[in-house]
Structures are given as structure tokens and as C-alpha cells.
Design an enzyme around this catalytic site. Sequence first.
Site, PDB file in Angstrom:
ATOM      1  N   PHE A   8       0.829  -1.205   0.000  1.00 17.93           N
ATOM      2  CA  PHE A   8       0.000   0.000   0.000  1.00 17.93           C
ATOM      3  C   PHE A   8       0.861   1.252   0.000  1.00 17.93           C
ATOM      4  O   PHE A   8       1.907   1.306   0.650  1.00 17.93           O
ATOM      5  CB  PHE A   8      -0.880   0.059   1.259  1.00 17.93           C
ATOM      6  N   ASP A   9       0.391   2.268  -0.694  1.00 18.73           N
ATOM      7  CA  ASP A   9       0.843   3.622  -0.451  1.00 18.73           C
ATOM      8  C   ASP A   9       0.208   4.056   0.874  1.00 18.73           C
ATOM      9  O   ASP A   9      -0.718   3.401   1.365  1.00 18.73           O
ATOM     10  CB  ASP A   9       0.378   4.515  -1.612  1.00 18.73           C
TER      11      ASP A   9
END
Length: 225
Positions: A8-9
Site C-alpha cells: 500500500f501507499d
Amino acid sequence: MKYQWILFDADETLFHFDAFAGLQLMFSRYGVKFEQQDYQQYQTRNLPLWEAYQAGQVNAEQLQQQRFEYWASKLEQHPQQLNDAFLEAMAEICSLLPGAKDLLDALKSKVKMGIITNGFTALQKIRLERTGLSGYFSPLVISEQVGVAKPHKDIFEHAFAQMQQPEKHRVLMVGDNPHSDIQGGINAGIRTCWLNRHGEERPEGIEPHYEVSSLKQLQTLLEAA
């Protein structure tokens, strides 16, 4: 599940990042009423610096200081002091995006999860602690520490080394920024999912494998995969 790893960002993928509110809080502590026009002026400096950072033309310290040079001169402070105060304010107002906790709780027993972020160390770690998510992610890969930012594939290779070199077709990168998150995942040879919460047009030449408008939709997609 099709994927072994979800990367994930952080900003605007898991966490709200309301820079204007953070700047208002920070400047209020210096007795400054920070208005929308002040924010627009700040962004004329900040946004090009982020583009330069992602292109490897400036480093994290240069970005953090140069974006506050105008206000540092005006307030007779060191630019780094203002940047530190801004990150502290952002940590205080941090909150998760809708559906983030439900998504992570649904995934944690099924896949391994990591974060790859171009954000800065001081903010990332404290937000994970304050939202109770510290134990959900390993690795936590921060560009400031690695010395290279998304979309460069080297930050992904750094993560892969910590992940024991997983099969790339079983790794999915999820992020809101097509230019750093999605292009970065493509550069690294992994699958990508663009979290397009605001219905933006897809940039020419960038083709995510998936596109969703919410984390709830992402959860549904992954549970069906």
C-alpha cells in the site's frame, strides 16, 4: 487468494492527508492565520519540489527545507523547524480513509501487507502507532530512508529484498497516485490497483491492472480474487 502480498501507499490511500488543515494548525502556533491564498502560494513551491523528489533531482531534506524557505524567512525560523512542526501537526490530525480498517482486518489473516511511501519517516511511524496499525505492515519502506522515491523501481527492489523476493505476479501495489504508485508498480514488474476516489481521468500511458473508487470496492475485488 490470488495475491500473497499487498503493498500500500500511505497518504490518501490509507490515511487522509489534509495538508491545508495541517498547515493551518501548525501556523496557528506561530500566531499566523493561514488562509487559502497562502496555501496556494505554498503549493506553487511544494508541488514542483515533490515532482523533483520523485525524479531524483532533490533529496528529502532539500524538499522539506526548500518548501518552507519563504515562511522561515518571514517568521525568522529555520526551514527544518517549520517542516518538523508541520509533520507534528499532520500526525495530530491523522485519520484513516473510510473502509481502511475494515479492509486491513479482512486481509490480515489472508495476505502479507507492506507499505511503500514517499512520505517522511517522522509522520509515517507515529500515524501507524496512533491508528493502531503498527502491527499490520512489514515491511514499512520509506523513501526518505531508502534514498530513492517511487516511481523508481529501486525502492520496490528494496522492499522485495525484505519480502524474501516474492513471485512478482503474486504482489499487488495499491495507491492513489498514478504517476508514483501505479507507474512505480509497473516499473517494478508487479500488478497494480489505482484507488481513484475522485473519478480522475486515467493519465495517458499509465495502465493499472485494476481501478477502484473506494477501499470497500477494493476489499470486494480482493475477496473475489
